[in-house]
Scaffold this motif. Structure first.
Motif, PDB file in Angstrom:
ATOM      1  N   GLN A  47       0.826  -1.206   0.000  1.00 38.18           N
ATOM      2  CA  GLN A  47       0.000   0.000   0.000  1.00 38.18           C
ATOM      3  C   GLN A  47       0.862   1.259   0.000  1.00 38.18           C
ATOM      4  O   GLN A  47       0.540   2.250  -0.676  1.00 38.18           O
TER       5      GLN A  47
ATOM      6  N   GLU B  88       2.194   1.747  -3.461  1.00 37.81           N
ATOM      7  CA  GLU B  88       1.161   2.248  -4.354  1.00 37.81           C
ATOM      8  C   GLU B  88       0.908   3.733  -4.113  1.00 37.81           C
ATOM      9  O   GLU B  88       0.729   4.505  -5.065  1.00 37.81           O
ATOM     10  N   THR B  89       0.900   4.143  -2.833  1.00 38.51           N
ATOM     11  CA  THR B  89       0.693   5.552  -2.509  1.00 38.51           C
ATOM     12  C   THR B  89       1.843   6.403  -3.036  1.00 38.51           C
ATOM     13  O   THR B  89       1.634   7.472  -3.630  1.00 38.51           O
TER      14      THR B  89
ATOM     15  N   ASP C 135       1.684   6.594  -6.841  1.00 41.43           N
ATOM     16  CA  ASP C 135       0.625   7.502  -7.278  1.00 41.43           C
ATOM     17  C   ASP C 135       1.070   8.953  -7.125  1.00 41.43           C
ATOM     18  O   ASP C 135       0.811   9.791  -7.998  1.00 41.43           O
TER      19      ASP C 135
ATOM     20  N   GLU D 191       3.629   9.676  -9.853  1.00 40.37           N
ATOM     21  CA  GLU D 191       3.009   9.760 -11.180  1.00 40.37           C
ATOM     22  C   GLU D 191       2.284  11.084 -11.390  1.00 40.37           C
ATOM     23  O   GLU D 191       2.309  11.648 -12.485  1.00 40.37           O
ATOM     24  N   HIS D 192       1.623  11.561 -10.345  1.00 36.62           N
ATOM     25  CA  HIS D 192       0.740  12.722 -10.507  1.00 36.62           C
ATOM     26  C   HIS D 192       1.213  13.937  -9.717  1.00 36.62           C
ATOM     27  O   HIS D 192       0.414  14.833  -9.427  1.00 36.62           O
TER      28      HIS D 192
ATOM     29  N   ASN E 237       7.101  10.262 -15.730  1.00 40.79           N
ATOM     30  CA  ASN E 237       5.849  10.199 -14.968  1.00 40.79           C
ATOM     31  C   ASN E 237       4.684  10.744 -15.792  1.00 40.79           C
ATOM     32  O   ASN E 237       4.851  11.324 -16.872  1.00 40.79           O
ATOM     33  N   GLN E 238       3.501  10.520 -15.255  1.00 46.43           N
ATOM     34  CA  GLN E 238       2.282  10.889 -15.976  1.00 46.43           C
ATOM     35  C   GLN E 238       2.206  12.391 -16.208  1.00 46.43           C
ATOM     36  O   GLN E 238       1.758  12.854 -17.269  1.00 46.43           O
TER      37      GLN E 238
END
Length: 299
Positions: free
Chosen positions: A179, A182-183, A186, A189-190, A208-209
């Motif tokens: 977790q 994943e955090t 994320d 990425e953003h 990255n995004q």
């Protein structure tokens, strides 16, 4: 005399006539008799010492199994108990049933886990080490996890040693780490800034995004499209600059650059980067951060 008596006794045990005759010769003198007696005593002592060592090893092994803080069970080819340690009986209810039946019943109560247990059992019976993890639900949002290892015993067809480990805490830790990853991913990425990494040839290893969106692409398109850093730099540095460097001055480390994305869209950006060696010591890669200067230019 004594030699003849020993020879006759040897014949009584089925020894040949020649062997008995040789024994009479060897024991003709007291010295030979004493030698034979000493050899016999030494052999007997050696056998007894070996037996004591084997018994001590067996006792040590049994005590080691008894002291293990995890369940252990050894069964024969009929499922009968060869050995079960005390901790096994603390965990699994063996009243009115064998330990192997108690083990099977415990996981049968977990629904689909019974099939996994039966698979492990069948695999071990074929002489193959079987390993698996079984979930035992305790409530709507709570479970226990056990790792089961069924290990066939060499030289004992059908005999299997079962090792049962409670891996619930390990599973929970892995879930927390997953977790957190994943955090973090994320966020990376953003994030409100762009991140990228290129190798020594300028090929993208990561983007990255956020930066991909600024350039009008997806991260997959940039990574899978064989793009290089210079494909997105409007004023490419001179030949003396390495392919991974977006700046006019080699080794500059940070500065403004103009990036060009899909359909000619441009982005005025401030890039900060460091160059590091790969962990295996071969090649280089960058750690680069891109800040969009467009909002500042609009002030």
């Amino acid at each position: 005399g004594l030699g003849a008596m020993l020879a006759d006794a040897w014949l009584g045990f089925g020894a040949g006539v020649d062997a008995a005759r040789n024994l009479r010769v060897l024991t003709a003198g007291s010295g030979a008799l004493l030698f034979l007696f000493a050899v016999t005593v030494a052999a007997a002592r050696s056998i007894m010492a070996g037996a004591r060592r084997a018994e001590a090893a067996d006792q040590l092994l049994a005590e080691a199994f008894r002291s293990l803080p995890t369940p252990r069970l050894v069964v024969d080819d009929q499922g009968g108990v060869v050995y079960v340690n005390p901790f096994f009986r603390q965990i699994f209810d063996c009243k009115n049933r064998s330990p192997l039946e108690a083990l099977a019943a415990y996981f049968a109560a977990a629904g689909g886990s019974q099939q996994e247990f039966e698979r492990l059992q069948a695999t071990a019976r074929r002489g193959i080490v079987a390993r698996g993890e079984i979930e035992v639900p305790l409530g709507p949002a709570e479970s226990e996890w056990y790792e089961l290892v069924a290990c066939p015993i060499a030289g004992r067809p059908g005999h299997v040693m079962w090792r049962i480990e409670d891996v619930t805490a390990q599973r929970e830790l892995e879930q927390v780490i997953r977790q957190e990853h994943e955090t973090l991913f994320d966020f990376l990425e953003h994030a409100p800034v762009g991140f990228y990494s290129v190798n020594e040839d300028g090929r993208f290893l990561f983007v990255n995004q956020t930066l991909a969106d600024w350039l009008g692409f997806t991260p997959e398109e940039i990574l899978g499209g064989n793009f290089r850093l210079r494909d997105f730099v409007v004023a490419a540095p001179g030949r003396e600059a390495p392919p991974y460097d977006p700046f006019d001055n080699p080794g500059q480390g940070n500065g403004e650059v103009t990036l060009c994305g899909r359909e000619g869209r441009t982005l005025q950006a401030f890039v900060t980067q460091t160059v590091v060696a790969n962990t295996d010591g071969t090649g280089l890669r960058t750690r680069s951060v891109v800040r969009d200067l467009t909002p500042e230019r609009g002030w």
